[in-house]
Scaffold this motif. Structure first.
Motif, PDB file in Angstrom:
ATOM      1  N   SER A 105     -23.690-108.790 -12.249  1.00 37.86           N
ATOM      2  CA  SER A 105     -23.346-108.260 -10.983  1.00 37.86           C
ATOM      3  C   SER A 105     -24.615-107.749 -10.142  1.00 37.86           C
ATOM      4  CB  SER A 105     -22.603-106.906 -11.237  1.00 37.86           C
ATOM      5  OG  SER A 105     -22.557-106.009 -10.225  1.00 37.86           O
ATOM      6  N   GLY A 109     -16.007-100.589  -2.957  1.00 37.34           N
ATOM      7  CA  GLY A 109     -17.116-101.283  -4.112  1.00 37.34           C
ATOM      8  C   GLY A 109     -18.166-100.246  -4.254  1.00 37.34           C
ATOM      9  N   ALA A 135     -11.172-101.593  -9.923  1.00 38.56           N
ATOM     10  CA  ALA A 135     -12.854-102.042  -9.600  1.00 38.56           C
ATOM     11  C   ALA A 135     -12.461-103.336  -8.486  1.00 38.56           C
ATOM     12  CB  ALA A 135     -13.711-102.581 -10.518  1.00 38.56           C
ATOM     13  N   GLU A 136     -13.174-103.340  -7.368  1.00 38.54           N
ATOM     14  CA  GLU A 136     -13.163-104.351  -6.380  1.00 38.54           C
ATOM     15  C   GLU A 136     -13.845-105.286  -6.937  1.00 38.54           C
ATOM     16  OE1 GLU A 136     -11.190-104.104  -3.508  1.00 38.54           O
ATOM     17  OE2 GLU A 136     -10.666-102.264  -4.451  1.00 38.54           O
ATOM     18  N   LYS A 137     -15.122-105.259  -7.800  1.00 40.05           N
ATOM     19  CA  LYS A 137     -15.917-106.146  -8.150  1.00 40.05           C
ATOM     20  C   LYS A 137     -16.458-105.520  -9.515  1.00 40.05           C
ATOM     21  CE  LYS A 137     -19.886-105.113  -5.401  1.00 40.05           C
ATOM     22  NZ  LYS A 137     -20.820-105.393  -4.662  1.00 40.05           N
ATOM     23  N   THR A 154      -7.530-103.611  -8.292  1.00 41.75           N
ATOM     24  CA  THR A 154      -8.212-103.142  -7.134  1.00 41.75           C
ATOM     25  C   THR A 154      -7.737-101.950  -6.819  1.00 41.75           C
ATOM     26  OG1 THR A 154      -7.470-104.254  -5.418  1.00 41.75           O
ATOM     27  CG2 THR A 154      -9.202-105.560  -6.813  1.00 41.75           C
TER      28      THR A 154
END
Length: 183
Positions: free
Chosen positions: A48, A164, A121-123, A154
């Protein structure tokens, strides 16, 4: 009139945690943010461009599980056992916190029946790592992986999580009082 004290053989607890995401380039929405490390969720390291900000490794999923287990046993929360003011926990692997939490429960004769979680989580993309996360958490909790549920979703672009800027987790744990044989 007071009732005699009895121990319920099954108990349920809920846990919640949230941490801000900070960019690996050192920019952060908070000037006092901890130095960047690595993004860890459920004991698994994710590739990430961001990391979670926190005193420990900021593993929101594991922290929510610890709180759910502690709550089910009627104990204080994770901050009581592992305060963010204690340098001993600075940067600690949250799997060690889960191991200590489970040892605290076992000391009081509680066993984990199951744990169910939701990670928001978005990412990064969570699905490819679900099996590894379950395996790591099961190892730390000393239970079979099929006793752990992890759902990932998400926030559909809503609020800081949806933009995010943060990751959150909810956990529910069911524990059972171990029967101690008489004689």
């Amino acid at each position: 009139m007071s009732r005699p004290s009895t121990t319920t053989p099954l108990r349920i607890g809920h846990g919640y945690d949230i941490h801000r995401l900070v960019k690996l380039d050192g920019t952060s929405p908070r000037p006092d943010a901890a130095p960047p490390r690595r993004l860890v969720l459920g004991g698994v390291v994710f590739e990430s461009d961001c990391v979670l900000d926190g005193h420990s490794d900021a593993d929101v999923l594991t922290h929510a599980i610890c709180d759910a287990l502690l709550g089910a046993a009627g104990l204080p929360d994770i901050g009581h056992f592992f305060p963010n003011t204690d340098p001993a926990f600075k940067g600690i692997d949250s799997q060690k916190l889960l191991e200590k939490t489970c040892a605290e429960l076992r000391r009081r004769s509680w066993e984990i029946v199951n744990i169910d979680t939701s990670l928001v989580a978005e990412k990064p993309k969570i699905a490819p790592a679900l099996a590894a996360m379950k395996a790591r958490l099961a190892e730390s909790a000393n239970i079979d992986a099929d006793r752990i549920g992890i759902k990932a979703t998400t926030n559909e672009g809503v609020d800081d999580i949806g933009r995010g800027l943060a990751i959150t987790a909810h956990a529910v744990a069911l524990i059972e009082k171990r029967q101690i044989p008489l004689g």
